[in-house]
Design an enzyme around this catalytic site. Structure first.
Site, short mmCIF file in Angstrom:
data_model
loop_
_atom_site.label_atom_id
_atom_site.label_comp_id
_atom_site.label_asym_id
_atom_site.label_seq_id
_atom_site.Cartn_x
_atom_site.Cartn_y
_atom_site.Cartn_z
N TYR A 124 0.92 -1.17 -0.09
CA TYR A 124 -0.01 -0.03 0.30
C TYR A 124 1.02 1.38 -0.06
O TYR A 124 0.70 2.10 -0.80
CB TYR A 124 -1.05 -0.24 1.31
CG TYR A 124 -1.78 1.08 1.25
CD1 TYR A 124 -2.99 1.16 0.65
CD2 TYR A 124 -1.80 2.14 2.13
CE1 TYR A 124 -3.87 2.18 0.64
CE2 TYR A 124 -2.72 3.19 2.19
CZ TYR A 124 -3.94 3.29 1.47
OH TYR A 124 -4.62 4.25 1.77
N LYS A 150 1.39 4.19 -2.89
CA LYS A 150 0.73 5.70 -2.69
C LYS A 150 1.94 6.73 -2.80
O LYS A 150 1.65 7.76 -3.26
CB LYS A 150 0.29 5.78 -1.03
CG LYS A 150 -1.42 5.08 -1.00
CD LYS A 150 -2.07 5.40 -1.85
CE LYS A 150 -3.56 5.00 -1.66
NZ LYS A 150 -4.48 5.45 -2.44
P1 NAP Z 1 -13.28 2.38 0.82
O1 NAP Z 1 -14.27 2.86 1.61
O2 NAP Z 1 -12.86 0.98 1.05
O3 NAP Z 1 -13.62 2.78 -0.60
C1 NAP Z 1 -12.96 2.25 -1.80
C2 NAP Z 1 -13.59 2.72 -2.98
O4 NAP Z 1 -12.89 2.24 -4.08
C3 NAP Z 1 -15.10 2.03 -3.07
O5 NAP Z 1 -16.04 2.90 -3.85
C4 NAP Z 1 -14.65 0.82 -4.14
O6 NAP Z 1 -15.62 0.43 -5.07
C5 NAP Z 1 -13.68 1.52 -4.91
N1 NAP Z 1 -12.89 0.46 -5.72
C6 NAP Z 1 -11.86 -0.22 -5.38
N2 NAP Z 1 -11.29 -0.97 -6.25
C7 NAP Z 1 -11.98 -0.25 -7.51
C8 NAP Z 1 -11.55 -0.90 -8.74
N3 NAP Z 1 -10.79 -1.62 -9.39
N4 NAP Z 1 -12.13 -0.15 -9.66
C9 NAP Z 1 -13.10 0.79 -9.26
N5 NAP Z 1 -13.46 1.17 -8.10
C10 NAP Z 1 -12.74 0.49 -6.95
O7 NAP Z 1 -11.72 3.49 0.85
P2 NAP Z 1 -11.74 4.82 1.35
O8 NAP Z 1 -11.28 4.76 2.89
O9 NAP Z 1 -12.85 5.55 0.89
O10 NAP Z 1 -10.47 5.20 0.55
C11 NAP Z 1 -10.46 5.84 -0.80
C12 NAP Z 1 -9.03 6.46 -1.27
O11 NAP Z 1 -8.59 6.99 -0.09
C13 NAP Z 1 -7.99 4.91 -1.38
O12 NAP Z 1 -7.37 5.34 -2.49
C14 NAP Z 1 -7.45 4.98 -0.22
O13 NAP Z 1 -6.08 4.21 -0.34
C15 NAP Z 1 -7.40 6.55 0.15
N6 NAP Z 1 -7.10 6.77 1.75
C16 NAP Z 1 -7.99 6.20 2.56
C17 NAP Z 1 -7.64 6.70 3.88
C18 NAP Z 1 -8.77 6.27 4.92
O14 NAP Z 1 -8.15 6.53 6.09
N7 NAP Z 1 -9.75 5.87 4.92
C19 NAP Z 1 -6.49 7.45 4.16
C20 NAP Z 1 -5.57 7.64 3.26
C21 NAP Z 1 -5.75 7.39 1.98
P3 NAP Z 1 -17.10 -0.88 -4.78
O15 NAP Z 1 -17.82 -0.08 -3.58
O16 NAP Z 1 -18.00 -0.36 -6.02
O17 NAP Z 1 -16.14 -1.72 -4.69
#
Ligand code: NAP
Length: 248
Positions: free
Chosen positions: A155, A159
């Site tokens: 990861y 990133k």
């Molecule tokens: P999440 O709640 O798990 O949601 C992930 C999203 O990505 C869902 O909408 C999922 O779609 C979609 N997705 C995954 N694989 C995909 C693919 N191959 N094609 C199209 N869509 C796909 O994650 P999140 O926390 O919102 O994270 C969103 C972004 O922010 C990520 O890049 C993550 O690394 C980054 N981030 C998150 C955090 C945190 O603390 N949450 C911190 C830093 C960075 P489906 O629902 O349709 O599967």
């Protein structure tokens, strides 16, 4: 900062940060392509919220880690809304494990989902943005890519890769008035972070100068800024939205 007249595509917008970003861009007047992989209901909720705020939106299914599917997604967005001004590469996932135990498939899956997807979508979107001589690409990185995090070598690599990708692409397309920036969120409560044990969540707050986790909306506000005309002179940058966890 209005986004009236702009067309945005947010990948992975059916849940978590992507959903909040799509809704925020829609509230500011952008027409929004709401991409999802599997969660059609979540994508439809985001579409309904954007329509309720007075803008247009469409739920668009595609696995953005697949080049052909990503190509079709960009084409579908442009067919639906006539142009493409803002691409948010947000889709992402985790497969956490110490490297000694990490299966090769978990390495490949995370790199493909988080990093190759940004190549796929940006490459195709840039054909239109270059012709338009304007555009915004915003990559959602992570504090794990800035600082590194034990148990997340795949990861963190994906990133950190997005940050290098952001800088290289920013230099490639600047002459066309296209900006490319990254956001590095810290901890935000979403499905992605839901399996972190409660005691570790509390521990993590000691590393955050502001003493709390962020909200998806707080990340979305930063994306909206990078997407705006007001951010026209900012490119190749990574903005940490992490309560002060990583300071350079
Ligand atoms: P999440 O709640 O798990 O949601 C992930 C999203 O990505 C869902 O909408 C999922 O779609 C979609 N997705 C995954 N694989 C995909 C693919 N191959 N094609 C199209 N869509 C796909 O994650 P999140 O926390 O919102 O994270 C969103 C972004 O922010 C990520 O890049 C993550 O690394 C980054 N981030 C998150 C955090 C945190 O603390 N949450 C911190 C830093 C960075 P489906 O629902 O349709 O599967």
């Amino acid at each position: 900062m209005t986004l009236q007249g702009k067309v945005a595509l947010v990948t992975g917008a059916s849940r978590g940060l992507g959903k909040a970003i799509a809704i925020e861009l829609g509230k500011r007047g952008a027409k929004v392509g709401v991409n999802y992989a599997k969660s059609a209901d979540g994508a439809n909720e985001a579409v309904a919220a954007i329509q309720a705020a007075g803008s247009e939106a469409a739920a668009l299914q595609a696995d953005v880690s697949d080049f052909k599917a990503a190509t079709d997604l960009i084409k579908a967005t442009i067919e639906k809304f006539g142009r493409l001004d803002i691409l948010v590469n947000n889709a992402g996932t985790t497969r956490d494990m110490l490297i000694m135990m990490m299966p090769e498939d978990d390495w490949d899956f995370v790199i493909k989902t988080n990093l190759k997807s940004a190549y796929n979508c940006s490459k195709i979107a840039l054909k239109t943005m270059t012709r338009q001589r304007s555009g915004r690409i915003i990559n959602i990185s992570s504090v794990s890519g800035v600082m590194g995090n034990a148990g997340q070598s795949n990861y963190s690599a994906s990133k950190a890769g997005l940050i290098g990708f952001t800088k290289a692409l920013a230099r490639e397309v600047a002459s066309r008035s296209i900006t490319v920036n990254a956001i590095a969120p810290g901890f935000v409560p979403t499905d992605l972070t839901s399996n972190i044990p409660e005691n570790m969540k509390e521990e993590s707050k000691k590393l955050i100068p502001l003493g709390r986790w962020g909200s998806a909306e707080e990340v979305a506000y930063a994306v909206a800024f990078f997407a705006s005309d007001e951010a026209a002179y900012i490119t190749g940058q990574t903005l940490n939205v992490d309560g002060g966890m990583a300071m350079s």
